[in-house]
Design an enzyme around this catalytic site. Sequence first.
Site, short mmCIF file in Angstrom:
data_model
loop_
_atom_site.label_atom_id
_atom_site.label_comp_id
_atom_site.label_asym_id
_atom_site.label_seq_id
_atom_site.Cartn_x
_atom_site.Cartn_y
_atom_site.Cartn_z
N GLU A 80 8.09 4.26 -2.61
CA GLU A 80 6.98 3.55 -3.24
C GLU A 80 6.43 4.35 -4.41
O GLU A 80 6.28 5.56 -4.29
CB GLU A 80 5.88 3.28 -2.20
CG GLU A 80 6.34 2.40 -1.06
CD GLU A 80 5.26 2.18 0.00
OE1 GLU A 80 4.13 2.71 -0.17
OE2 GLU A 80 5.54 1.50 1.00
N HIS A 120 1.95 -2.18 -0.53
CA HIS A 120 1.39 -1.44 0.60
C HIS A 120 -0.11 -1.74 0.77
O HIS A 120 -0.95 -0.85 0.81
CB HIS A 120 1.61 0.07 0.41
CG HIS A 120 1.67 0.81 1.72
ND1 HIS A 120 2.49 1.89 1.93
CD2 HIS A 120 1.00 0.64 2.88
CE1 HIS A 120 2.32 2.36 3.15
NE2 HIS A 120 1.42 1.61 3.75
#
Length: 315
Positions: free
Chosen positions: A261, A280
């Site tokens: 990420e 997220h």
Amino acid sequence: MAARILITTDYLQPGDTVDQLLRERGLEPVYSPFRGPRTLEERRSLFDGISGAILASEPVTADMLTGAASLRVIARSGVGYDSIDVQAAVEQGIRVCNAPGTNHHSVAELTIGLIIMAARRLAEVTSAVRQGRWPREAGHELRGSTLGIIGFGPSGRATASLGIALGMTVLVSTAHPDHESGAVHFTDLDTVIRQADYLSLHTRGGQGAGTLIDASRMQAMKPSAVLINTARGSLVDEAALATALSDGTIAGAALDVLESEPLPGGSPLRGLGNALITSHLAGQTVEARARAGLAAAHAVIDVLENREPAHPVDR
């Protein structure tokens, strides 16, 4: 001199309730928000002169802890802690804590939101409307469909409750079944994977745990099924998922967590119309952030004041 408390969670800021709580206890908050990979030098010096740390989901490796002479406690402002080398921390005498029970309603609500988006193709529809089109394709009702849940911790339970409220049949695979959970049906992992119209992951990853949903398990899913992951990016083989989405092995995926990420530019998941990806966000509500930040702060305070923290993960 006041003990210094490192805070890397980006939504915690000077002057907020966590900052005030720490200062009331004679501690000095030090802010270094995590917004992506740090340089090698930054990683090596991150814990210099630090007694406690409230961390986002950034990696904490053994080499980062080697020189952390004054560090006594690491507290995650969230539930997951697989990014932390807990064994290395234990060997250094550093306590490791997390904040369970602070964001499970937020996670469950986003999970159901992603399922609704996939069922009604809302991402594609809203994009088309912005481009001047007016699509009228039929979606699917959730009532009467099967929600498969892997893992039955707080977020799995909360998701199951919402699924039942929507009229879904809820199948759960867990090592800890609760047969008093009303309309939930507990069964084995293979049955959940095979029968789910929407397969939602709520189990923990972990160091060395390996991938849970790989190519063979995607092959076992219904061609009309949608995979939802709001738990850990490590649970899903993303390369295999991209292939499965491209060739029609499964109908879609909604991912809030990823192996890396932010999503890398070269990821095979980019550009797939049947892959819905969020950044997220599952636990990122105002309410959940407030609870998680305070839980992490109390863990740090407890350890530094020689009390057992409420939620240790190192013992």
